[in-house]
Scaffold this motif. Structure first.
Motif, PDB file in Angstrom:
ATOM      1  N   LYS A  77      45.691  41.306  34.759  1.00  0.00           N
ATOM      2  CA  LYS A  77      44.077  41.133  35.347  1.00  0.00           C
ATOM      3  C   LYS A  77      43.562  39.864  35.397  1.00  0.00           C
ATOM      4  O   LYS A  77      43.032  39.637  36.487  1.00  0.00           O
ATOM      5  CB  LYS A  77      43.380  42.109  34.501  1.00  0.00           C
ATOM      6  N   ARG A  78      43.522  39.259  34.260  1.00  0.00           N
ATOM      7  CA  ARG A  78      43.071  37.865  34.234  1.00  0.00           C
ATOM      8  C   ARG A  78      43.581  37.151  35.636  1.00  0.00           C
ATOM      9  O   ARG A  78      42.710  36.225  36.493  1.00  0.00           O
ATOM     10  CB  ARG A  78      43.052  37.194  32.878  1.00  0.00           C
ATOM     11  N   LEU A  79      44.890  37.080  35.737  1.00  0.00           N
ATOM     12  CA  LEU A  79      45.439  36.208  36.675  1.00  0.00           C
ATOM     13  C   LEU A  79      45.246  36.528  37.988  1.00  0.00           C
ATOM     14  O   LEU A  79      44.781  35.772  38.998  1.00  0.00           O
ATOM     15  CB  LEU A  79      46.953  36.181  36.503  1.00  0.00           C
ATOM     16  N   GLU A  80      45.096  37.868  38.238  1.00  0.00           N
ATOM     17  CA  GLU A  80      44.803  38.438  39.493  1.00  0.00           C
ATOM     18  C   GLU A  80      43.372  38.062  39.735  1.00  0.00           C
ATOM     19  O   GLU A  80      42.931  37.741  41.157  1.00  0.00           O
ATOM     20  CB  GLU A  80      44.867  39.968  39.558  1.00  0.00           C
ATOM     21  N   VAL A  81      42.451  38.122  38.780  1.00  0.00           N
ATOM     22  CA  VAL A  81      41.000  37.859  39.171  1.00  0.00           C
ATOM     23  C   VAL A  81      40.999  36.002  39.409  1.00  0.00           C
ATOM     24  O   VAL A  81      40.091  35.781  40.301  1.00  0.00           O
ATOM     25  CB  VAL A  81      40.144  37.779  37.630  1.00  0.00           C
TER      26      VAL A  81
ATOM     27  N   ALA B 133      42.016  35.637  43.077  1.00  0.00           N
ATOM     28  CA  ALA B 133      41.165  36.028  43.986  1.00  0.00           C
ATOM     29  C   ALA B 133      39.859  35.105  43.752  1.00  0.00           C
ATOM     30  O   ALA B 133      39.501  34.966  45.082  1.00  0.00           O
ATOM     31  CB  ALA B 133      40.317  37.523  43.436  1.00  0.00           C
ATOM     32  N   GLY B 134      39.498  34.585  42.972  1.00  0.00           N
ATOM     33  CA  GLY B 134      38.441  33.548  42.797  1.00  0.00           C
ATOM     34  C   GLY B 134      39.131  32.319  43.795  1.00  0.00           C
ATOM     35  O   GLY B 134      38.128  31.773  44.677  1.00  0.00           O
ATOM     36  N   GLU B 135      40.395  31.910  43.779  1.00  0.00           N
ATOM     37  CA  GLU B 135      40.457  30.848  44.474  1.00  0.00           C
ATOM     38  C   GLU B 135      40.854  31.194  45.851  1.00  0.00           C
ATOM     39  O   GLU B 135      40.897  30.344  46.773  1.00  0.00           O
ATOM     40  CB  GLU B 135      42.320  30.486  43.842  1.00  0.00           C
TER      41      GLU B 135
ATOM     42  N   LEU C  89      34.693  29.782  41.075  1.00  0.00           N
ATOM     43  CA  LEU C  89      34.464  30.222  39.643  1.00  0.00           C
ATOM     44  C   LEU C  89      33.488  31.416  39.126  1.00  0.00           C
ATOM     45  O   LEU C  89      33.965  31.834  38.172  1.00  0.00           O
ATOM     46  CB  LEU C  89      34.138  28.520  39.116  1.00  0.00           C
ATOM     47  N   ALA C  90      32.619  31.347  39.677  1.00  0.00           N
ATOM     48  CA  ALA C  90      31.496  32.395  39.345  1.00  0.00           C
ATOM     49  C   ALA C  90      32.102  33.746  39.525  1.00  0.00           C
ATOM     50  O   ALA C  90      32.013  34.881  38.762  1.00  0.00           O
ATOM     51  CB  ALA C  90      30.202  32.296  40.464  1.00  0.00           C
ATOM     52  N   HIS C  91      33.102  33.853  40.688  1.00  0.00           N
ATOM     53  CA  HIS C  91      33.699  35.333  40.721  1.00  0.00           C
ATOM     54  C   HIS C  91      34.637  35.597  39.288  1.00  0.00           C
ATOM     55  O   HIS C  91      34.588  36.539  38.935  1.00  0.00           O
ATOM     56  CB  HIS C  91      34.693  35.439  41.727  1.00  0.00           C
ATOM     57  N   MET C  92      35.375  34.416  38.890  1.00  0.00           N
ATOM     58  CA  MET C  92      36.032  34.767  37.740  1.00  0.00           C
ATOM     59  C   MET C  92      35.429  34.917  36.680  1.00  0.00           C
ATOM     60  O   MET C  92      35.661  35.939  35.750  1.00  0.00           O
ATOM     61  CB  MET C  92      36.781  33.187  37.814  1.00  0.00           C
TER      62      MET C  92
END
Length: 460
Positions: A138-142, A145-147, A260-263
């Motif tokens: 999940k963390r890597l997908e987030v 997505a932010g990138e 970064l804010a999305h992450m």
């Protein structure tokens, strides 16, 4: 664009990662695969792919090269190149990678799926992998997505991403995460004492604005400030055509801050986040600000404008002064600010400045873990005289051409209280040559490193 791992399936094709020249792994393969690999000259070079068919010609397994240390140091996401070479299917990575290398490889495979296809169809890799055991999928997908958000914003031309559309993108992001947004537009900037943002953007048809996003109500306060110059003509100090061609990316600091804010929000970090984006176009018109003008900033410091093409530090200065008034635990600014930074370290490294050595140390540690390289630059106090013109408190464009990135950072630092922790990134925001997981075009810089460092910086 959604960059995710494939759903778990028992039918995933084994994908075996092999370092260059690793005979141990090759020798342990089933005999048909071993013979096939030797017959095809598989060496394990970085990103090399060999599909091993079964007796019916269907892929039974695939080999992917993980190269050697020298190759990986040159291209941290090099193994991701294999994704585009593999036939359509779902794969399961089998490996002898350490946890950091495994996470890096998995993130690289996600990012390799990015394509900017708003204006033309782009061929995407059809190979998918299930999330390898031992990673936080999940963390890597987030993070991916932010990138992806950052890249999309930078890649979009200004006709479709001016200050108003950037505002819409931030409003959508806020809605997705339950954040609140306040926007100050046009002449209201003067009413609310944001005069330099107004001065830089007043000549454009699309009004300048300050976009203020807030999320979270517990934990330490983190304020991110991103330069949102949606296009930079240079103003009355007009850029030559060759220098203007990439200026849609001059909001790369804002785009990176928003990624970064999305992450941060999607991962639910226990902090109070504030994002400040001064969004403007630096245009040419009869009411444009001029060389020789002296502007009074929100903080009260006066600034002599010696070049209207040094506008980014002006809009950031008002936003930083606003951020400073709340006294957060950490303020971070990101901007595609100076050509001097690009010349100094090239397009791959994120140059940064830090007022606290402990924050710099934490960032370097996070950068290594996240495969997001950074390089510390000095806030060299003897150069302070270069930004003091005498006729005003500050000079926005010191003469001589020396230490351009440092003097810009020193300028910005004047708008943050000495006792506060402040970091500034002078990024390029653009990948000039395609590489695995990093297509040509807009790219986030420093965001993954910061995300990895925040737990240490803010004691999360």
């Amino acid at each position: 664009m959604t960059l995710t791992f494939a759903p778990e399936t028992p039918d995933a094709i084994p994908l075996i990662a092999i370092e260059k020249g690793d005979e141990t792994v090759l020798s342990a393969l089933p005999e048909p695969a071993r013979v096939w690999a030797r017959a095809n000259g598989f060496q394990g070079t970085l990103g090399e792919v060999l599909v091993v068919p079964d007796e019916d010609g269907v892929p039974a397994l695939a080999l992917v090269g993980n190269g050697d240390e020298a190759a990986r140091s040159r291209n941290r996401f090099g193994m991701a190149a294999a994704r585009a070479k593999l036939p359509k299917g779902t794969y399961r990575l089998q490996h002898a990678l350490d946890p950091t290398a495994l996470e890096e490889a998995a993130l690289g495979w996600l990012l390799e799926g990015y394509r900017f296809d708003r204006y033309a169809d782009q061929k995407r890799p059809e190979a998918m992998i299930v999330a390898p055991d031992g990673i936080d999928a999940k963390r890597l997908e987030v993070i991916a997505a932010g990138e992806s958000l950052t890249r999309d914003l930078i890649n979009t031309p200004t006709e479709d991403l001016g200050p108003d559309q950037l505002e819409q993108a931030i409003t959508t992001l806020a809605k997705d995460h339950g954040a609140k947004v306040t926007i100050t537009t046009g002449d209201a900037l003067l009413r609310d004492n944001l005069p330099m943002i107004h001065a830089v953007g007043r000549a454009a048809d699309r009004a300048p604005r300050l976009i203020d996003l807030r999320w979270g109500d517990t934990g330490p306060k983190l304020t991110l400030v991103g330069k949102g110059v949606c296009f930079d003509t240079g103003g009355l100090n007009l850029k030559p055509g060759a220098s203007m061609g990439l200026m849609k990316k001059d909001m790369g600091g804002a785009a990176t801050v928003l990624g970064l804010a999305h992450m941060i929000m999607a991962l639910g970090l226990k902090l109070q986040l504030r994002v400040l984006i001064p969004a403007v176009e630096n245009a040419v018109a009869g009411n444009a600000f001029r060389p020789g003008d002296i502007l009074t900033s929100r903080k009260g410091l006066t600034v002599e404008v010696n070049n209207t093409d040094a506008e980014g530090r002006l809009v950031l200065a008002d936003a930083l002064a606003l951020a400073d008034e709340e006294k957060p635990e950490l303020i971070v600014s990101m901007a595609t600010l100076t050509g001097a930074a690009r010349v100094a370290v090239g397009p791959d490294l994120s140059p940064f400045y830090a007022t606290q050595p402990a924050d710099a140390d934490a960032l370097r540690k996070g950068a290594t873990a996240a495969a997001d390289p950074v390089w510390e630059m000095p806030l060299w106090k003897p150069y302070e005289t270069m930004i003091e013109p005498g006729i005003a408190d500050l000079d926005n464009a010191p003469k001589g051409g020396f230490a351009g990135s440092i003097t810009a950072a020193l300028f910005l630092n004047r708008f943050v209280t000495d006792t506060l922790r402040y970091m500034h990134f002078d990024i390029y925001g653009w990948n000039p040559n395609a590489a695995p997981a990093r297509p040509k075009g807009g790219v986030g810089m420093g965001a993954r490193a910061l995300l990895a460092a925040l737990p240490d910086m803010l004691d999360l």
